[in-house]
Each structure stands twice: as C-alpha cells, then as structure tokens.
Design an enzyme around this catalytic site. Sequence first.
Site, PDB file in Angstrom:
ATOM      1  N   TRP A   1      23.379 -20.990  24.612  1.00  0.00           N
ATOM      2  CA  TRP A   1      23.146 -21.048  23.169  1.00  0.00           C
ATOM      3  C   TRP A   1      24.438 -21.067  22.370  1.00  0.00           C
ATOM      4  O   TRP A   1      24.543 -21.788  21.370  1.00  0.00           O
ATOM      5  CB  TRP A   1      22.209 -19.935  22.723  1.00  0.00           C
TER       6      TRP A   1
ATOM      7  N   ASP B   1      24.779 -14.545  16.722  1.00  0.00           N
ATOM      8  CA  ASP B   1      23.409 -14.982  16.962  1.00  0.00           C
ATOM      9  C   ASP B   1      22.689 -13.853  17.705  1.00  0.00           C
ATOM     10  O   ASP B   1      23.002 -13.574  18.859  1.00  0.00           O
ATOM     11  CB  ASP B   1      23.432 -16.275  17.799  1.00  0.00           C
TER      12      ASP B   1
ATOM     13  N   LYS C   1      11.070 -14.025  19.240  1.00  0.00           N
ATOM     14  CA  LYS C   1      11.209 -13.178  20.438  1.00  0.00           C
ATOM     15  C   LYS C   1      10.951 -11.713  20.091  1.00  0.00           C
ATOM     16  O   LYS C   1      10.008 -11.108  20.575  1.00  0.00           O
ATOM     17  CB  LYS C   1      12.592 -13.356  21.048  1.00  0.00           C
TER      18      LYS C   1
HETATM   19  N1  PMP Z   1      19.872 -18.795  20.051  1.00  0.00           N
HETATM   20  C1  PMP Z   1      19.287 -18.059  21.005  1.00  0.00           C
HETATM   21  C2  PMP Z   1      19.983 -16.835  21.524  1.00  0.00           C
HETATM   22  C3  PMP Z   1      18.030 -18.432  21.513  1.00  0.00           C
HETATM   23  O1  PMP Z   1      17.442 -17.712  22.465  1.00  0.00           O
HETATM   24  C4  PMP Z   1      17.397 -19.598  20.988  1.00  0.00           C
HETATM   25  C5  PMP Z   1      16.022 -20.046  21.433  1.00  0.00           C
HETATM   26  N2  PMP Z   1      15.602 -19.698  22.646  1.00  0.00           N
HETATM   27  C6  PMP Z   1      18.073 -20.335  20.022  1.00  0.00           C
HETATM   28  C7  PMP Z   1      19.295 -19.896  19.569  1.00  0.00           C
HETATM   29  C8  PMP Z   1      17.458 -21.564  19.436  1.00  0.00           C
HETATM   30  O2  PMP Z   1      16.394 -21.200  18.667  1.00  0.00           O
HETATM   31  P1  PMP Z   1      15.359 -22.235  18.052  1.00  0.00           P
HETATM   32  O3  PMP Z   1      14.639 -22.851  19.205  1.00  0.00           O
HETATM   33  O4  PMP Z   1      14.486 -21.381  17.210  1.00  0.00           O
HETATM   34  O5  PMP Z   1      16.124 -23.230  17.274  1.00  0.00           O
END
Ligand code: PMP
Length: 367
Positions: free
Chosen positions: A105, A174, A198
Amino acid sequence: EKPTVINFNPGPAKVDPTVMAQAQKELLNYRNLGFGVLEMSHRSAEFIDIVDKAKTNLKELLNIPDNYKIIFLQGGATGQFSAVPLNLLNLSPDCTADYVVTGTWSAKAAKEAEKYGKINIVHPKLKKYTSIPAEDSWQLNPNAAYVYYCDNETVNGVEFHFVPDTGNVPIVADMSSNILSKPVDVSKFGVIIAGAQKNIGCAGVTLVIIREDLIGHQMKECPAVLDYKLQTDMNSLYNTPPSYSIYLTGLVLQWIKNTGGVTAMSRKCAAKSQLIYSVINNSNGFYHCVLDEDCRSRMNLPFRVGGPGGDQELEALFLERTKQANMVGLKGHRSVGGIRASLYNAVTVEETQQLADLMLSFQQEHA
Ligand code: PMP
C-alpha cells in the site's frame, strides 16, 4: 436462520453484530422519521447530526487536539494517495515528499504521488516486505513537504510500533487497517488517512484527520472532491457524501465508545494477535511467519504452513479445514501466498481462540 461464520476477511471485514442489528432495525425507519438514512437528504438536520456525532465521538476516542479537522471523503484510501500530494506538495518549495515503502500500500501511494511531484523513497528499495528499514538509516529531506508511511500494511502484515521522528516535517500516515486499534498521539501527525471498511465501518467513506495549518495549500488542479480546504469548510458536505457509510461508521464509533474505547480495543487486539503468534512461535517451524519480530502486525497476520516457504498442499488442506469450521477470509493475498488472519476490532477473542485451537490440532495431525 443465519449460519454461524467466523469472519477473518481482510476488508471489507466483520462489523460487530450489535452494530449490524442496529443498522437493520433503523434501515426502514430512522428515529421514527418514516424512512431510512439511505433515503435521507444529506442537507437535513438529522444527517448533519449524524456527521457531527461521528466527528465528536472520533475526536473523543482518539483524543484529537482542537487544532485538527476531521473530514469524510470518497474515493477510498486510494483516492487519498492522490489527495495527499495534491493538497500538501506545495508545502515544499520544490514539490518533493519523502516516502517510507514497507509494503504494497505504501508502494502504491508513492507511485501515485509521483504523478504530482518529486518523490524520494528514504531507504534502498526492499526486496521483500518483511521489515522496516532502521529509522536512523532513512535519508530524510528536511525540505520535504511531508513524510509518508503506512502504519499497517494490510497485505504484508508490517505494522509500525513506533511513530517516526521526522523533525519539523509533517507525518502523513495511512491507518486504514489499524485505526482505533491502539491509542495514538495524534499531535505527532500532520495527516491521518483511513478507509473505513476494516476497523470502523463499511466501504465508501475515507476518514481524514488533518492539522489545521496544513489545510489550504492545495494545487490549483486539485479536484474539488479531494480538496481538504473546501471539504473542511463545507463540513464534508461540498457534494453528496457517502451518507450511509458515514452513518455506519458513526454506529461503529459509538460501539467502540460503549465497549471501552481505544484502550479496550488495544488490549483485545494484543490478546488476539498473541494467541496466533504464540501458536506460530511454538510450532517448531510448522507454522512460519516471515516478518521481523519488531514489526509484526496485530491486525493482519500472514503465515505459512509446513515450513518457511509454505507447503502448498498443506496450505490448501489447512484452508479446507478452516472452511469446514465455518471460518472465512483466511487465504493469503495472492502476492504473498499462504494464510492471512485479519483480526480487526470486531473479531472477538473467542473467535480467535477457535482459530488458534484449529491451528494446534492441524499441526498435531500433520507435523
Ligand atoms: N491502504 C491500506 C493500508 C489498505 O489496506 C487499503 C485497502 N485494502 C488501501 C490503502 C486502499 O483502500 P481502498 O481500496 O479503499 O482505496
């Protein structure tokens, strides 16, 4: 009759059953209005009350100082991968920012940010996402607009158990997969972003907590919906917000508050992850976690079955066994393989104990 399932999904993930029941109860008739939140004007007094209540509870739960703003945005955490540079890169004279890349991520966030400015990865590229490069080796640029990192890498299971020291450069974190699972000193952060699906609700809404002085530096190209200044000025209501997702997040925040707040969640998360890691650590190598001890996630626990690289047959058998026990969501991310147990706030200690028990008996049968 609803089947009893233990939900270890990585996200969207389990929501506490009392929250689901309340949402169900109010679905057709919210507070005796004769209609539900899905059908409600986002300009109505009732909806503004939902937004304000969610903000008040979040502020209280995380002890957010008065010089921070809370906004609810769309576009997922991925949208924030763009919003962060679009709103903050101008803080640096040469449009640069520092990124710590410890997993899938943060890598995606850095790649997105490269569209808008000069992005410096503060350490040599990692071959595997199993550790956090020693903080004293980071090449930080004192003129960077911000330092970005992902507090919990959902796919890889790398979690920060410290807040980096970046001097006067604001930190952007994040926290999509670990927000409200531990106490956080918000004053150490410039911006915290978190998708809700989550730990704090359902997909569709992304939380942004931002220090006031960092608002108002957006590039002129910044889309209105991602513009922190516009959205804070408009109380997240510049356009139609993801109203139902905000409502559900509000219910989850209230549930966390009613069940002991972040301190209780943190204790629960420690207990749950300890249950699984202790099975792994005492398995004589039958279960293997590739992560360095000091960055093992309490939320997403990836592990292999049958040795360090994993035995594919045993792993398939293990997943089959969890399926028979009505457990879902345990297959590791395709980029990592193996197994991943996601133990978000709504997952109980008892459910986690059942997984630990299953792991023990599976080991006894197959080691
Ligand atoms: N950052 C993290 C730590 C994530 O776990 C996720 C999604 N699993 C995202 C960003 C991306 O999120 P989204 O799919 O809501 O754009």
